[in-house]
Enzyme design. Structure first.
Site, PDB file in Angstrom:
ATOM      1  N   LYS A 114       6.466 -14.382  11.414  1.00  0.00           N
ATOM      2  CA  LYS A 114       6.680 -16.001  11.825  1.00  0.00           C
ATOM      3  C   LYS A 114       8.082 -15.542  12.924  1.00  0.00           C
ATOM      4  O   LYS A 114       8.637 -15.418  12.741  1.00  0.00           O
ATOM      5  CB  LYS A 114       6.580 -16.498  10.309  1.00  0.00           C
ATOM      6  N   ASP A 117       4.983 -25.415  14.261  1.00  0.00           N
ATOM      7  CA  ASP A 117       5.240 -25.131  12.424  1.00  0.00           C
ATOM      8  C   ASP A 117       6.370 -26.391  11.929  1.00  0.00           C
ATOM      9  O   ASP A 117       6.073 -26.969  13.578  1.00  0.00           O
ATOM     10  CB  ASP A 117       6.002 -23.795  12.365  1.00  0.00           C
ATOM     11  N   SER A 139      -6.372 -20.872  15.178  1.00  0.00           N
ATOM     12  CA  SER A 139      -5.985 -20.720  15.638  1.00  0.00           C
ATOM     13  C   SER A 139      -7.037 -19.649  16.335  1.00  0.00           C
ATOM     14  O   SER A 139      -6.221 -19.091  18.397  1.00  0.00           O
ATOM     15  CB  SER A 139      -4.136 -20.592  15.103  1.00  0.00           C
TER      16      SER A 139
HETATM   17  P1  NDP Z   1       6.048 -31.109  11.424  1.00  0.00           P
HETATM   18  O1  NDP Z   1       7.168 -31.658  12.214  1.00  0.00           O
HETATM   19  O2  NDP Z   1       4.642 -31.972  12.265  1.00  0.00           O
HETATM   20  O3  NDP Z   1       6.289 -32.495  10.465  1.00  0.00           O
HETATM   21  C1  NDP Z   1       6.946 -32.759   9.180  1.00  0.00           C
HETATM   22  C2  NDP Z   1       6.820 -33.326   8.084  1.00  0.00           C
HETATM   23  O4  NDP Z   1       7.790 -32.952   6.926  1.00  0.00           O
HETATM   24  C3  NDP Z   1       7.748 -34.346   9.283  1.00  0.00           C
HETATM   25  O5  NDP Z   1       7.241 -35.491   8.185  1.00  0.00           O
HETATM   26  C4  NDP Z   1       8.985 -34.600   8.301  1.00  0.00           C
HETATM   27  O6  NDP Z   1       9.840 -35.689   8.966  1.00  0.00           O
HETATM   28  C5  NDP Z   1       9.086 -33.899   6.547  1.00  0.00           C
HETATM   29  N1  NDP Z   1      10.261 -32.721   6.716  1.00  0.00           N
HETATM   30  C6  NDP Z   1      10.567 -31.393   6.964  1.00  0.00           C
HETATM   31  N2  NDP Z   1      11.608 -31.069   6.477  1.00  0.00           N
HETATM   32  C7  NDP Z   1      11.297 -31.674   5.287  1.00  0.00           C
HETATM   33  C8  NDP Z   1      12.276 -31.535   4.107  1.00  0.00           C
HETATM   34  N3  NDP Z   1      13.632 -30.473   3.991  1.00  0.00           N
HETATM   35  N4  NDP Z   1      12.700 -33.261   3.714  1.00  0.00           N
HETATM   36  C9  NDP Z   1      12.011 -34.318   3.647  1.00  0.00           C
HETATM   37  N5  NDP Z   1      10.372 -34.182   4.707  1.00  0.00           N
HETATM   38  C10 NDP Z   1      10.929 -32.951   5.361  1.00  0.00           C
HETATM   39  O7  NDP Z   1       5.025 -30.604  10.620  1.00  0.00           O
HETATM   40  P2  NDP Z   1       4.257 -29.835  10.004  1.00  0.00           P
HETATM   41  O8  NDP Z   1       3.148 -30.720  10.245  1.00  0.00           O
HETATM   42  O9  NDP Z   1       3.305 -28.787  11.157  1.00  0.00           O
HETATM   43  O10 NDP Z   1       4.142 -28.530   9.180  1.00  0.00           O
HETATM   44  C11 NDP Z   1       4.009 -29.215   7.736  1.00  0.00           C
HETATM   45  C12 NDP Z   1       4.644 -28.055   6.553  1.00  0.00           C
HETATM   46  O11 NDP Z   1       2.761 -27.495   6.974  1.00  0.00           O
HETATM   47  C13 NDP Z   1       5.120 -26.911   6.702  1.00  0.00           C
HETATM   48  O12 NDP Z   1       5.378 -26.395   5.282  1.00  0.00           O
HETATM   49  C14 NDP Z   1       4.359 -26.017   7.668  1.00  0.00           C
HETATM   50  O13 NDP Z   1       4.798 -24.515   7.349  1.00  0.00           O
HETATM   51  C15 NDP Z   1       3.361 -25.983   7.020  1.00  0.00           C
HETATM   52  N6  NDP Z   1       1.881 -25.510   7.554  1.00  0.00           N
HETATM   53  C16 NDP Z   1       1.517 -26.187   8.949  1.00  0.00           C
HETATM   54  C17 NDP Z   1       1.053 -25.814  10.116  1.00  0.00           C
HETATM   55  C18 NDP Z   1       0.204 -26.431  11.253  1.00  0.00           C
HETATM   56  O14 NDP Z   1      -0.929 -25.810  11.378  1.00  0.00           O
HETATM   57  N7  NDP Z   1       1.554 -27.179  11.864  1.00  0.00           N
HETATM   58  C19 NDP Z   1      -0.186 -24.808   9.518  1.00  0.00           C
HETATM   59  C20 NDP Z   1       0.050 -24.284   8.225  1.00  0.00           C
HETATM   60  C21 NDP Z   1       1.038 -24.242   7.979  1.00  0.00           C
HETATM   61  P3  NDP Z   1      10.840 -35.812  10.157  1.00  0.00           P
HETATM   62  O15 NDP Z   1       9.683 -36.365  10.455  1.00  0.00           O
HETATM   63  O16 NDP Z   1      12.139 -36.795   9.087  1.00  0.00           O
HETATM   64  O17 NDP Z   1      11.555 -34.522   9.985  1.00  0.00           O
END
Ligand code: NDP
Length: 444
Positions: free
Chosen positions: A125, A165, A376
């Site tokens: 990571k 991520d 992936s």
């Molecule tokens: P994105 O950046 O696309 O979206 C993240 C979302 O979560 C946004 O809506 C963001 O809000 C919100 N967010 C981020 N930080 C916070 C916080 N501290 N408090 C409240 N809301 C928050 O990320 P992903 O959708 O890719 O990832 C989301 C989760 O899924 C993560 O935990 C990631 O590790 C996990 N994940 C992702 C994968 C992937 O393929 N993308 C695979 C496996 C796991 P804002 O728009 O305001 O930033």
């Protein structure tokens, strides 16, 4: 002191100020006692001590120039945690909260998640405390180029294959890949989540969210139930949340609430996903705008309130520790039956305990969100084979992988006497393969 207690205690002493890493290690190691009892040779070989120590940690300076001509400096990280079953694989996170503890917790989880996919990928990571929010495209490009100018020497299609991520989507992967290709003069599958015009896989964008729904659908099906007519809450409105919402809706669920880091929208008529996609994917705006556009919806500042909305199924898809004890208690009181984690470690240890005590079907992240990394790995297979599979082909493979993961963790939980405990099932099923490969490699 048991073997697990000793390793955990040493880990906390030797890695102070890393609370998220301690939390993830505690969640994993405390479930492995039955495996360690069956395999006394693991303790003799110091297997757990090696399992919790990353093979390599790379930390570096990322200097770049913003649009006003000012020099900015961020921290860059890549933790190459475990390569026993395949090249390191795991996303890059760009978010101001990123630090070594967060990258190590994510890396440790990733080892078991990748093992659960059944595909040959190790765990890693990385990321940076860079905040992409409010930056121009040129600033994002400058940052990504500087980041890759260090990272390129540590990664490779057979060594370490990063992906996206939080804060790293198609645009960032494009800039990172462009810089890698320029420096190395190689067009290889060194990053996944690439655009379709330069080696990406169809269905990778949708994979984590779709996968989350496929595994939850299987858990429902095994209980004679389905998504049809269920009320669902999804936190976040990023990549995982959007595609989880899309698939859940297509199976007949009503998603009533979503959030971003400022606040949440509640729409009792069901979220109109096209509106969310336009705000978040096209305009890169705030979810608050949804309530201006859709009259049946209300917006509230702050995220926590979302968990007070009654639902059958809760899908946390934003970030770590978004569901604490109090939120878990509220969800249970309001009748939640299923919680499946789209985000990594979104439930605190206390929250998980509450779900399990109240017979909520709880699908932990390393199983429930493995669809992203699994796809992936399918992208890596297509890259090395110089071929493309159709959307339906990839989607069918993804669904098959998620259904298999469900049955693997279910069987492992049953085999070890913890029927229905998918935290135990996922940790044990993921660990067994990695442990066996590590033993085969000798003390390294
Ligand atoms: P994105 O950046 O696309 O979206 C993240 C979302 O979560 C946004 O809506 C963001 O809000 C919100 N967010 C981020 N930080 C916070 C916080 N501290 N408090 C409240 N809301 C928050 O990320 P992903 O959708 O890719 O990832 C989301 C989760 O899924 C993560 O935990 C990631 O590790 C996990 N994940 C992702 C994968 C992937 O393929 N993308 C695979 C496996 C796991 P804002 O728009 O305001 O930033």
């Amino acid at each position: 002191m048991t073997y697990v207690e000793r390793v955990l205690s040493d880990l906390k002493t030797n890695n102070p100020n890393e609370p998220e890493f301690h939390q993830a290690a505690t969640e994993i190691l405390t479930t492995l006692a039955p495996v360690l009892e069956k395999h006394p040779e693991y303790e003799a070989a110091g297997l757990l001590e090696r399992f919790v120590e990353p093979e390599r940690v790379i930390m570096f300076r990322v200097a770049w120039v913003d649009d006003s001509g000012k020099t900015r400096v961020n921290k860059g990280y890549r933790v190459q945690f475990n390569s026993a079953i395949g090249p390191y694989k795991g996303g890059l996170r760009f978010h101001p909260s990123v630090n070594l503890s967060i990258i190590k917790f994510l890396g440790l989880e990733q080892i078991l998640k990748n093992s659960l996919t059944g595909l040959p990928i190790g765990g890693g990571k990385g990321g940076s405390d860079f905040d992409p929010k409010g930056k121009s495209d040129r600033e994002i490009m400058a940052f990504c180029q500087s980041f890759m100018t260090e990272l390129y020497r540590h990664i490779g299609a057979d060594t370490d294959v990063p992906a996206g991520d939080i804060g790293v989507g198609g645009r960032e992967i494009g800039y990172l890949f462009g810089q890698y290709k320029r420096i190395r003069d190689e067009h290889t599958g060194v990053l996944t989540g690439r655009g379709l015009t330069y080696g990406g896989s169809l269905a990778r964008t949708e994979a984590t969210g779709y996968g989350l729904i496929y595994i939850t659908e299987e858990a429902l099906k095994m209980r004679g139930d389905s998504f049809k007519g269920k009320t669902v809450i999804i936190s976040g409105s990023g990549n995982v949340a959007i595609y989880a919402c899309q698939k859940a809706q297509s199976l007949g669920a009503k998603v009533v609430a979503m959030y971003d880091s400022n606040g949440y929208v509640y729409d009792p008529n069901g979220i109109q996903l096209e509106v969310i996609k336009d705000i978040k994917e096209v305009k890169r705006g705030r979810i608050k705008e949804y309530a201006d556009k859709v009259k049946t919806a209300t917006y509230k500042d702050g995220c926590k309130g979302i968990w007070s909305i009654p639902c059958d199924i809760a899908l946390p898809c934003a970030t770590q520790n978004e569901i604490d004890k109090q939120s878990a208690e509220l969800l249970v009181k309001n009748g939640v039956k299923f919680v499946a984690e789209g985000a990594n470690m979104p439930s605190t240890l206390e929250a998980i305990e509450i779900f399990q005590r109240n017979n909520v079907v709880f699908l932990p992240a390393k199983a429930a969100n493995a669809g992203g990394v699994a796809t992936s790995a399918l992208e890596m297979a297509q890259s090395s084979g110089r071929m493309y599979w159709s959307f339906d082909e990839v989607d069918a493979k993804l669904k098959n992988i998620m259904v298999n993961i469900y049955h693997n963790i279910d069987s492992a939980a049953k085999d070890y006497g913890f029927d229905g405990n998918y935290v135990m099932g996922a940790n044990i099923a993921g660990f067994i393969k990695v442990a066996s490969a590590m033993m085969a490699h000798g003390i390294v």
